[in-house]
Write an enzyme that holds these catalytic residues in place. Structure first.
Site, PDB file in Angstrom:
ATOM      1  N   HIS A  36       0.847  -1.200   0.000  1.00 56.45           N
ATOM      2  CA  HIS A  36       0.000   0.000   0.000  1.00 56.45           C
ATOM      3  C   HIS A  36       0.881   1.248   0.000  1.00 56.45           C
ATOM      4  O   HIS A  36       1.238   1.761   1.067  1.00 56.45           O
ATOM      5  CB  HIS A  36      -0.913   0.005   1.222  1.00 56.45           C
ATOM      6  N   HIS A 267      -3.857   3.030  -3.675  1.00 53.72           N
ATOM      7  CA  HIS A 267      -4.096   2.545  -2.317  1.00 53.72           C
ATOM      8  C   HIS A 267      -3.395   1.225  -2.036  1.00 53.72           C
ATOM      9  O   HIS A 267      -2.580   1.146  -1.113  1.00 53.72           O
ATOM     10  CB  HIS A 267      -5.598   2.387  -2.055  1.00 53.72           C
TER      11      HIS A 267
END
Length: 665
Positions: A36, A267
């Site tokens: 991430h 993300h």
């Protein structure tokens, strides 16, 4: 010692420090092929301000007791904390560890793991757990401060939380408790980037989180998370608050990425080589992957000298303090010898008195026996104090601003309670235990799992443990819960049968410092079964022979908790039928299964058939009794009726044990 937060801020000097975090984060995720990158890239500016200007932290001693705690509740963005720990020079967080991000054997796991990577204060990743655990840390700080004063205990707990953390239901439990207790040393930086995995957060959430925090008694501030001066001012203001503080940091996820910044695309996946090249260009970062200029290292590590100075000053105060020895003893995490001796004396007294009590009442008596001799013991309940019997007579309630008590009223917040206890245990200096009904262990389960994963000595007191609670019915009658708890690795589950075993369960729990313990206790009274003094804690190895057969045993009967007396009754009935039975008490199934083969075979003769009785599901018992072993217990949910009627209705009786035994001899 220079307080760098009061020095003029130079945004130009901070930028390369933040960009180093961005570069390491996107490079590590790219090398791993997963991870991430977006969150650490977005929060790098705020984190750089926090760590270089406000954190009280010495990288040379990341376990220094009076350090500030940093909790990355948004654990998916783990490269934020790994990068910072490396840049400030924490031993063991090398560049090789960063380049081996998410690989087997590396210290840099996909989500931060306590005890695995130096400097990681708590395991995070399950959203909501970090911010809730931090409440416990902040509470422990205030309680120890009330005991030892500012000279020895005076620090903050800082949290970086995501949108997802705040959406999780546990966050409401946590912030409500923190606000009620006015934990003003708790400061949460919310990474307000408005992005979730599915896309914009407004797909599912339109809550005004600042208003929510304010309604819970917090102070809230809002800043541009990429404006170093604004973040710095907000952090300074937060440190002077008389309440916990939420700082909403409006950020751009994946900051610097040319096409993926501000989108869900940054993300939870590597950015890709072209996007990373574009980010390097946009940020002005001209260095190869995993290469950090000396000037950047100097910037990060130079800012940490204030923490080294603070630690040295604290150590001088500690050595000069009249509280030196008790403070060190309390922080050791070991139970006081006086408390253990008091509990052993209580076991002896219960053996002689042989009271017929509910095991929850026996547990309460055990707590009263040792609590006065255990500084740092912290009890509590999720609004069931009188039912759980968890409040020691010597304890008073913790409240704001009086944190000197030893008992916490958590309210109806089982999940938040369990996470807060993790935070207290991780902080050190306190030993938390708390109670609720066993059926509500489901509400605690994610935090219990983390207790076990982090090897934290939290004690869970679960009462009303079976159909024996009676009229409240199947919504409150646990059936599958024992099996579910026993399935958690490193969780010791102990279900005592009488006052002596209840006290032994507490002794076992107190002596266990490398993992959590769940005490499973009854609402209804049980007869005294242990009336002969034993030289050792008989419950400590999970099972033992309570009543041996007269002559050669033909079958073994095993019981736990409130059903152990049924096995004793069945033994007497079988004797009348000419069948010799051995009765084994098994307060902790998984503990017994972990013993050596010689001990197990000495308790359970492998040549004998076995019947077990427990008012719960059979799941898990076959490891002990085998597929062909007999089991008397529950096959479905309970019902609403007085307890004696329920035991008869569901066939959890001595007669049923006898019937199963006769089938096997």
């Amino acid at each position: 010692m220079t307080d760098t937060s009061t020095l003029p801020l130079d945004p130009a000097a901070l930028k390369p420090l933040a960009d180093a975090v961005r570069a390491l984060s996107m490079d590590a995720v790219e090398a791993a092929g997963s991870g991430h990158p977006g969150m650490p890239m977005g929060m790098a500016d705020a984190a750089a301000v926090l760590w270089t200007r406000h954190m009280k932290y010495d990288p040379a001693d990341p376990d220094w007791p009076d350090r500030d705690r940093f909790v990355l509740s948004a654990g998916h963005g783990s490269m934020l904390i790994y990068s910072i720990l490396h840049l400030i020079g924490v031993d063991g967080v090398s560049m090789d560890e960063l380049s081996n991000f998410r690989q087997l054997g590396s210290k840099t796991a996909g989500h931060p793991e306590y005890g695995h990577c130096p400097g990681v204060e708590t395991t995070t990743g399950p959203l909501g757990q970090g911010v809730s655990t931090a409440v416990g840390m902040a509470l422990a700080e205030r309680m120890l401060n009330a005991q030892y004063g500012d000279d020895l205990v005076d620090h903050h707990t800082w949290v970086v939380a995501s949108d997802g953390d705040l959406q999780e239901g546990i966050s409401q439990e946590a912030i409500a408790l923190a606000g009620h207790l006015k934990l003003n040393r708790l400061i949460v930086l919310w990474d307000d980037n408005s992005i979730s995995i599915d896309g914009s957060t407004d797909l599912s959430d339109t809550v005004d989180h600042c208003a929510r925090f304010e309604s819970a008694g917090w102070r809230t501030l809002s800043v541009d998370g990429h404006d170093a001066a604004a973040v710095d001012a907000a952090l300074s203001e937060a440190k002077s608050s008389d309440r916990p503080v939420l700082i909403a940091c409006k950020t751009t996820i994946g900051f610097g990425a040319p096409t993926k910044a501000g989108t869900a695309g940054s993300h939870g996946a590597p950015l890709g080589a072209d996007e990373i090249a574009g980010a390097r260009e946009a940020l002005g970062w001209r260095h190869d992957p995993f290469v950090i200029p000396n000037a950047v290292y100097d910037g990060w590590r130079g800012a940490m000298t204030k923490g080294a100075d603070a630690r040295a000053a604290w150590e001088r105060r500690l050595q000069a303090s009249e509280h030196l020895e008790p403070f060190i003893a309390q922080l050791s995490g070991e139970p006081p010898l006086a408390a253990l001796q008091a509990l052993k004396a209580h076991i002896k007294a219960m053996t002689a008195e042989a009271p017929a009590l509910a095991t929850r009442a026996s547990s309460g008596k055990a707590i009263d026996a040792f609590a006065a001799a255990y500084p740092g013991l912290v009890g509590g309940s999720a609004d069931l104090t009188g039912s759980n019997n968890t409040k020691a007579k010597v304890h008073t309630a913790v409240s704001a601003p009086d944190y000197a008590g030893g008992y916490i009223h958590y309210g109806v917040r089982e999940h938040g309670m369990a996470a807060a206890m993790n935070g207290m245990a991780l902080h050190g200096g306190v030993r938390p235990y708390s109670g609720t009904f066993l059926v509500f262990s489901d509400y605690c389960r994610p935090a219990i799992r983390l207790s076990a994963l982090m090897n934290q000595p939290v004690i869970y007191v679960f009462t009303h443990d079976s159909i024996g609670l009676g009229e409240d019915g199947p919504t409150h009658q646990p059936v599958e819960h024992l099996a579910a708890l026993r399935a958690i690795p490193n969780l010791a589950v102990i279900r005592p049968a009488d006052a002596v075993e209840a006290a032994e369960a507490w002794l076992t729990a107190l002596e266990r410092t490398d993992g959590p313990t769940a005490l499973i206790l009854s609402r209804q009274k049980v007869p005294a079964l242990r009336t002969v003094e034993a030289p050792v804690n008989m419950s400590a190895r999970g099972a033992y022979v309570l009543s041996d057969a007269e002559g050669a045993a033909q079958i073994t009967l095993i019981g736990t908790g409130t059903e152990l007396h049924l096995a004793i009754e069945a033994q007497a009935q079988l004797k009348q039928k000419g069948v010799a039975a051995r009765v084994v008490s098994c307060p902790s199934l998984e503990t017994f299964l972990a013993q050596d083969a010689a001990y197990i075979d000495g308790v359970l003769d492998p040549a004998l058939p076995v019947v077990a009785v427990e008012a719960a599901a059979r799941w898990g018992w076959d490891a002990l009794i085998g597929r062909k072993g007999g089991f008397v217990g529950m096959r479905g949910f309970g019902a609403s009726a007085p307890a004696p009627a329920l035991y008869q209705h569901f066939g959890v009786t001595a007669e049923a044990v006898v019937e199963e035994a006769l089938k096997r001899v």
